[in-house]
Motif scaffolding. Structure first.
Motif, PDB file in Angstrom:
ATOM      1  N   ASN A  96       0.961  -1.248  -0.015  1.00 12.45           N
ATOM      2  CA  ASN A  96      -0.003   0.060  -0.078  1.00 12.45           C
ATOM      3  C   ASN A  96       0.876   1.411   0.043  1.00 12.45           C
ATOM      4  O   ASN A  96       1.709   1.290   0.879  1.00 12.45           O
ATOM      5  CB  ASN A  96      -0.774  -0.214   1.243  1.00 12.45           C
ATOM      6  CG  ASN A  96      -1.789  -1.116   1.062  1.00 12.45           C
ATOM      7  OD1 ASN A  96      -2.985  -0.999   0.292  1.00 12.45           O
ATOM      8  ND2 ASN A  96      -1.865  -2.179   2.056  1.00 12.45           N
ATOM      9  N   HIS A  97       0.564   2.036  -0.835  1.00 13.98           N
ATOM     10  CA  HIS A  97       1.524   3.463  -1.048  1.00 13.98           C
ATOM     11  C   HIS A  97       0.914   4.664  -0.925  1.00 13.98           C
ATOM     12  O   HIS A  97      -0.227   4.987  -1.558  1.00 13.98           O
ATOM     13  CB  HIS A  97       1.947   3.333  -2.601  1.00 13.98           C
ATOM     14  CG  HIS A  97       2.898   4.464  -2.859  1.00 13.98           C
ATOM     15  ND1 HIS A  97       3.343   4.585  -4.113  1.00 13.98           N
ATOM     16  CD2 HIS A  97       3.586   5.066  -2.234  1.00 13.98           C
ATOM     17  CE1 HIS A  97       4.223   5.430  -4.338  1.00 13.98           C
ATOM     18  NE2 HIS A  97       4.276   5.941  -2.897  1.00 13.98           N
ATOM     19  N   TYR A  98       1.419   5.642   0.068  1.00 16.41           N
ATOM     20  CA  TYR A  98       0.767   6.924  -0.058  1.00 16.41           C
ATOM     21  C   TYR A  98       1.800   7.753  -1.078  1.00 16.41           C
ATOM     22  O   TYR A  98       2.917   7.849  -0.623  1.00 16.41           O
ATOM     23  CB  TYR A  98       0.935   7.349   1.566  1.00 16.41           C
ATOM     24  CG  TYR A  98       0.333   8.792   1.611  1.00 16.41           C
ATOM     25  CD1 TYR A  98      -0.920   9.172   1.603  1.00 16.41           C
ATOM     26  CD2 TYR A  98       1.202   9.968   1.577  1.00 16.41           C
ATOM     27  CE1 TYR A  98      -1.382  10.375   1.601  1.00 16.41           C
ATOM     28  CE2 TYR A  98       0.882  11.243   1.486  1.00 16.41           C
ATOM     29  CZ  TYR A  98      -0.508  11.531   1.802  1.00 16.41           C
ATOM     30  OH  TYR A  98      -1.028  12.780   1.719  1.00 16.41           O
ATOM     31  N   LYS A  99       1.348   8.061  -1.965  1.00 12.44           N
ATOM     32  CA  LYS A  99       2.140   8.692  -3.139  1.00 12.44           C
ATOM     33  C   LYS A  99       2.398  10.327  -2.716  1.00 12.44           C
ATOM     34  O   LYS A  99       1.317  10.974  -2.690  1.00 12.44           O
ATOM     35  CB  LYS A  99       1.626   8.401  -4.449  1.00 12.44           C
ATOM     36  CG  LYS A  99       2.735   8.463  -5.543  1.00 12.44           C
ATOM     37  CD  LYS A  99       2.812   9.897  -5.904  1.00 12.44           C
ATOM     38  CE  LYS A  99       3.770  10.319  -7.064  1.00 12.44           C
ATOM     39  NZ  LYS A  99       4.276  11.616  -7.192  1.00 12.44           N
ATOM     40  N   VAL A 100       3.500  10.787  -2.693  1.00 13.40           N
ATOM     41  CA  VAL A 100       3.820  12.070  -2.540  1.00 13.40           C
ATOM     42  C   VAL A 100       4.545  12.637  -3.702  1.00 13.40           C
ATOM     43  O   VAL A 100       5.082  11.860  -4.797  1.00 13.40           O
ATOM     44  CB  VAL A 100       4.573  12.429  -1.298  1.00 13.40           C
ATOM     45  CG1 VAL A 100       3.951  11.639  -0.185  1.00 13.40           C
ATOM     46  CG2 VAL A 100       6.071  11.679  -1.387  1.00 13.40           C
ATOM     47  N   CYS A 101       4.659  13.736  -3.952  1.00 10.30           N
ATOM     48  CA  CYS A 101       5.348  14.615  -4.826  1.00 10.30           C
ATOM     49  C   CYS A 101       6.894  14.209  -4.747  1.00 10.30           C
ATOM     50  O   CYS A 101       7.349  14.176  -3.619  1.00 10.30           O
ATOM     51  CB  CYS A 101       5.216  16.006  -4.989  1.00 10.30           C
ATOM     52  SG  CYS A 101       5.928  16.942  -6.325  1.00 10.30           S
ATOM     53  N   SER A 102       7.544  14.079  -6.007  1.00  4.97           N
ATOM     54  CA  SER A 102       8.945  13.478  -6.313  1.00  4.97           C
ATOM     55  C   SER A 102       9.766  14.794  -5.570  1.00  4.97           C
ATOM     56  O   SER A 102      11.180  14.590  -5.394  1.00  4.97           O
ATOM     57  CB  SER A 102       9.492  13.249  -7.613  1.00  4.97           C
ATOM     58  OG  SER A 102       9.220  14.433  -8.297  1.00  4.97           O
ATOM     59  N   THR A 103       9.340  16.169  -5.105  1.00 11.10           N
ATOM     60  CA  THR A 103       9.852  17.134  -4.847  1.00 11.10           C
ATOM     61  C   THR A 103       9.440  17.448  -3.327  1.00 11.10           C
ATOM     62  O   THR A 103       9.932  18.286  -2.628  1.00 11.10           O
ATOM     63  CB  THR A 103       9.773  18.484  -5.512  1.00 11.10           C
ATOM     64  OG1 THR A 103       8.467  18.643  -5.910  1.00 11.10           O
ATOM     65  CG2 THR A 103      10.577  18.497  -6.703  1.00 11.10           C
ATOM     66  N   PHE A 104       8.826  16.264  -2.680  1.00 13.13           N
ATOM     67  CA  PHE A 104       8.450  16.352  -1.414  1.00 13.13           C
ATOM     68  C   PHE A 104       7.719  17.595  -0.919  1.00 13.13           C
ATOM     69  O   PHE A 104       7.627  17.936   0.585  1.00 13.13           O
ATOM     70  CB  PHE A 104       9.590  16.224  -0.599  1.00 13.13           C
ATOM     71  CG  PHE A 104       9.517  15.238   0.509  1.00 13.13           C
ATOM     72  CD1 PHE A 104       9.191  13.711   0.275  1.00 13.13           C
ATOM     73  CD2 PHE A 104      10.034  15.395   1.789  1.00 13.13           C
ATOM     74  CE1 PHE A 104       9.228  13.047   1.304  1.00 13.13           C
ATOM     75  CE2 PHE A 104       9.737  14.225   2.855  1.00 13.13           C
ATOM     76  CZ  PHE A 104       9.387  12.945   2.628  1.00 13.13           C
ATOM     77  N   ASP A 105       6.789  18.138  -1.748  1.00 11.13           N
ATOM     78  CA  ASP A 105       5.921  19.163  -1.519  1.00 11.13           C
ATOM     79  C   ASP A 105       5.115  18.996  -0.102  1.00 11.13           C
ATOM     80  O   ASP A 105       4.183  18.075  -0.032  1.00 11.13           O
ATOM     81  CB  ASP A 105       5.142  19.314  -2.463  1.00 11.13           C
ATOM     82  CG  ASP A 105       5.719  19.796  -3.977  1.00 11.13           C
ATOM     83  OD1 ASP A 105       6.633  19.045  -4.119  1.00 11.13           O
ATOM     84  OD2 ASP A 105       5.311  20.829  -4.566  1.00 11.13           O
ATOM     85  N   SER A 106       5.519  19.591   1.019  1.00 11.09           N
ATOM     86  CA  SER A 106       4.776  19.240   2.054  1.00 11.09           C
ATOM     87  C   SER A 106       5.008  20.311   3.288  1.00 11.09           C
ATOM     88  O   SER A 106       6.387  20.706   3.245  1.00 11.09           O
ATOM     89  CB  SER A 106       4.948  17.892   2.889  1.00 11.09           C
ATOM     90  OG  SER A 106       6.298  17.520   2.948  1.00 11.09           O
ATOM     91  N   ALA A 107       4.316  20.470   4.321  1.00 15.00           N
ATOM     92  CA  ALA A 107       4.539  21.455   5.299  1.00 15.00           C
ATOM     93  C   ALA A 107       3.867  21.124   6.625  1.00 15.00           C
ATOM     94  O   ALA A 107       2.657  20.298   6.453  1.00 15.00           O
ATOM     95  CB  ALA A 107       4.339  22.797   5.216  1.00 15.00           C
ATOM     96  N   PRO A 108       4.091  21.245   7.938  1.00 15.70           N
ATOM     97  CA  PRO A 108       3.311  20.853   8.980  1.00 15.70           C
ATOM     98  C   PRO A 108       1.764  21.260   8.952  1.00 15.70           C
ATOM     99  O   PRO A 108       0.984  20.431   9.463  1.00 15.70           O
ATOM    100  CB  PRO A 108       3.942  21.591  10.283  1.00 15.70           C
ATOM    101  CG  PRO A 108       5.512  21.527   9.722  1.00 15.70           C
ATOM    102  CD  PRO A 108       5.264  22.002   8.136  1.00 15.70           C
ATOM    103  N   HIS A 109       1.733  22.353   7.994  1.00 13.29           N
ATOM    104  CA  HIS A 109      -0.046  23.066   8.249  1.00 13.29           C
ATOM    105  C   HIS A 109      -0.561  22.538   6.963  1.00 13.29           C
ATOM    106  O   HIS A 109      -1.681  22.908   7.005  1.00 13.29           O
ATOM    107  CB  HIS A 109       0.319  24.267   8.359  1.00 13.29           C
ATOM    108  CG  HIS A 109       0.899  25.233   7.233  1.00 13.29           C
ATOM    109  ND1 HIS A 109       2.190  25.086   6.911  1.00 13.29           N
ATOM    110  CD2 HIS A 109       0.332  26.010   6.262  1.00 13.29           C
ATOM    111  CE1 HIS A 109       2.481  25.820   5.856  1.00 13.29           C
ATOM    112  NE2 HIS A 109       1.385  26.378   5.466  1.00 13.29           N
ATOM    113  N   VAL A 110       0.168  22.050   5.860  1.00 13.38           N
ATOM    114  CA  VAL A 110      -0.523  21.829   4.715  1.00 13.38           C
ATOM    115  C   VAL A 110       0.395  20.602   3.886  1.00 13.38           C
ATOM    116  O   VAL A 110       1.409  20.509   3.804  1.00 13.38           O
ATOM    117  CB  VAL A 110      -0.520  23.081   3.751  1.00 13.38           C
ATOM    118  CG1 VAL A 110       0.591  23.610   3.424  1.00 13.38           C
ATOM    119  CG2 VAL A 110      -1.400  22.593   2.396  1.00 13.38           C
ATOM    120  N   GLY A 111      -0.705  19.475   3.457  1.00 10.10           N
ATOM    121  CA  GLY A 111       0.057  18.431   2.701  1.00 10.10           C
ATOM    122  C   GLY A 111       0.927  17.641   3.486  1.00 10.10           C
ATOM    123  O   GLY A 111       2.060  17.148   3.272  1.00 10.10           O
TER     124      GLY A 111
END
Length: 462
Positions: A96-111
């Protein structure tokens, strides 16, 4: 005495091999691309499928659900991800895979990838959770836990990347994925580095990190050798089931290992996209790469229609802007050009700070405005495709693609042909007018400058 029977060749297990959720639409279609063109039929649903919709695709080797978690706060994830993960669990895929962007777009408050990991661990299980982000096929590399990405052949550490260091929603100021994740979750994060993977010590390092308490394990990927070794670690240590995180690098790694182990054919013929006479494009991307693609398209037969995104802070004003944009796009078609509807042309476009100022002045949530913009672009595309009878369309921008795709009423896609790595041409499944539409969801950082022209002309854009 009769000869003993030959040992049967190793085989992959039957049924779905991978069940995945993508935190944006463009990234989700990239997973489908990797698997489909490796000979593993894959369907991507653009929302949680019904039982009837699932039954239509009961021969698939991978099943995915595209979402918009990348643009949502942790509270949204807490409410929306559990039922989706429970549906994935019922598919009983070994991975089972949670797919994220290859540039790791994320922050504590979003994504927040960290929050998704916490939810997934609880519902999708597994003794450890591999994290694979590097993917040489799309110029993403990870060394000693630090993520790098290339633009025009030049590699940048992600916190110095011309796009990601300036991303309008999730700017990257830390290239080490372990440190980046530590801001989003208390789950211990370990590493199997590329030196261990190239010197035969990956097993020992994996065991040592798990013994030390790491539950998320980042696997370095720099080249074909480390890619296949990462795939081996995942597949051979999957247990009864495994919850993994990462980009389409996870699928690239598994395919590389399956081929090396003789579980999958080494070569599968790749179909070529056909030419179409007319195409429509909508874009909500602020990437400089998309900006170059917009400039190229406008110089090569496309007609530009700019939407004023500042009007999206108020629902009525935005509805009027969407109506105007659709009419303008239809006029472009009447004039013999292909419409390209966009809200900004790169991070330096004055429209980008203007939108931020409008959001601040109106006191509305940025996530609401971004969703409204994506939905509006989808409604423009819906009107243009239906009225003009178009058979092919492009949506550009990771966050945009999710909301625009939902506005089109498409419930699933399968891969038809490659256009650019991470952005395949797809066949749409819908209950209404858009059934059979050829569509591509293009990430902001994907494709060469001539991507839109190549998508029309049927050329692969590598």
């Amino acid at each position: 005495m009769s000869p003993s029977p030959r040992a049967s060749a190793p085989r992959l297990p039957g049924g779905p091999l991978i069940a995945f959720y993508g935190d944006d639409y463009t990234g989700s279609s990239a997973v489908m691309e990797v698997l489909s063109f490796a000979g593993l039929p894959t369907v991507l649903f653009l929302g949680p499928p019904t039982s009837a919709q699932l039954a239509r695709f009961n021969d698939m080797r991978a099943i995915g659900i595209a979402g918009v978690a990348r643009s949502q706060p942790p509270e949204w994830m807490d409410a929306q991800l559990p039922p989706i993960f429970e549906q994935l669990a019922r598919l009983k895929a070994p991975i089972n895979h949670y797919k994220v962007c290859s540039t790791f777009d994320s922050a504590p408050h979003v994504g927040s990838i960290g929050r998704a990991a916490e939810i997934g661990e609880r519902l999708l299980g597994g003794a450890w959770h591999p994290l694979i982000v590097g993917a040489p096929a799309i110029a993403r590399y990870q060394a000693f836990g630090n993520l790098f990405a290339c633009i025009d052949g030049t590699g940048y550490r992600l916190d110095r990347h011309p796009v990601m260091a300036r991303h309008p929603v999730t700017p990257m100021n830390e290239a080490d994925v372990r440190l980046h994740l530590s801001r989003q979750t208390d789950m211990p994060v370990g590493l199997v580095d590329f030196v261990a993977m190239k010197t035969g010590r990956a097993e020992q390092q994996l065991a040592a990190e798990r013994a030390a308490g790491a539950r998320l394990l980042a696997l370095d990927v720099l080249d074909d050798e480390t890619l296949a070794e990462a795939g081996r670690l995942v597949w051979e240590h999957r247990g009864a089931r495994l919850f993994a995180l990462g980009s389409q690098g996870l699928e690239y790694a598994l395919v590389a290992y399956w081929r090396r182990a003789g579980l999958l054919a080494a070569e599968v013929p790749t179909p070529a996209p056909a030419r179409t006479e007319r195409i429509a494009v909508v874009s909500g991307s602020c990437s400089p790469i998309t900006a170059a693609q917009i400039r190229h398209a406008l110089d090569h037969g496309f007609g530009g229609v700019r939407l004023d995104a500042t009007r999206a802070v108020e629902a009525g004003a935005w509805a009027a802007e969407v109506t105007r944009g659709a009419a303008a796009a239809l006029n472009v078609l009447e004039a013999g050009q292909d419409p390209l509807v966009f809200t900004a042309s790169g991070p330096d476009d004055p429209a980008v700070p203007a939108l931020g100022q409008a959001i601040d002045a109106a006191g509305v949530a940025p996530s609401l405005v971004n969703a409204r913009i994506g939905d509006g672009l989808g409604r423009v595309l819906d009107e243009v495709v239906r009225r003009a009878g178009l058979t092919r369309a492009i949506i550009s921008g990771g966050d945009t693609s999710g909301h625009a795709g939902m506005a089109l009423g498409i419930y699933a896609v399968t891969a038809l042909a490659p256009l650019a790595p991470g952005s395949p041409l797809c066949r749409a499944y819908a209950e209404g007018a858009h059934d059979g539409l050829e569509i591509a969801f293009k990430g902001g950082q994907m494709g060469r400058p001539d991507f839109f022209s190549a998508a029309k002309g049927g050329a692969t854009n590598h």
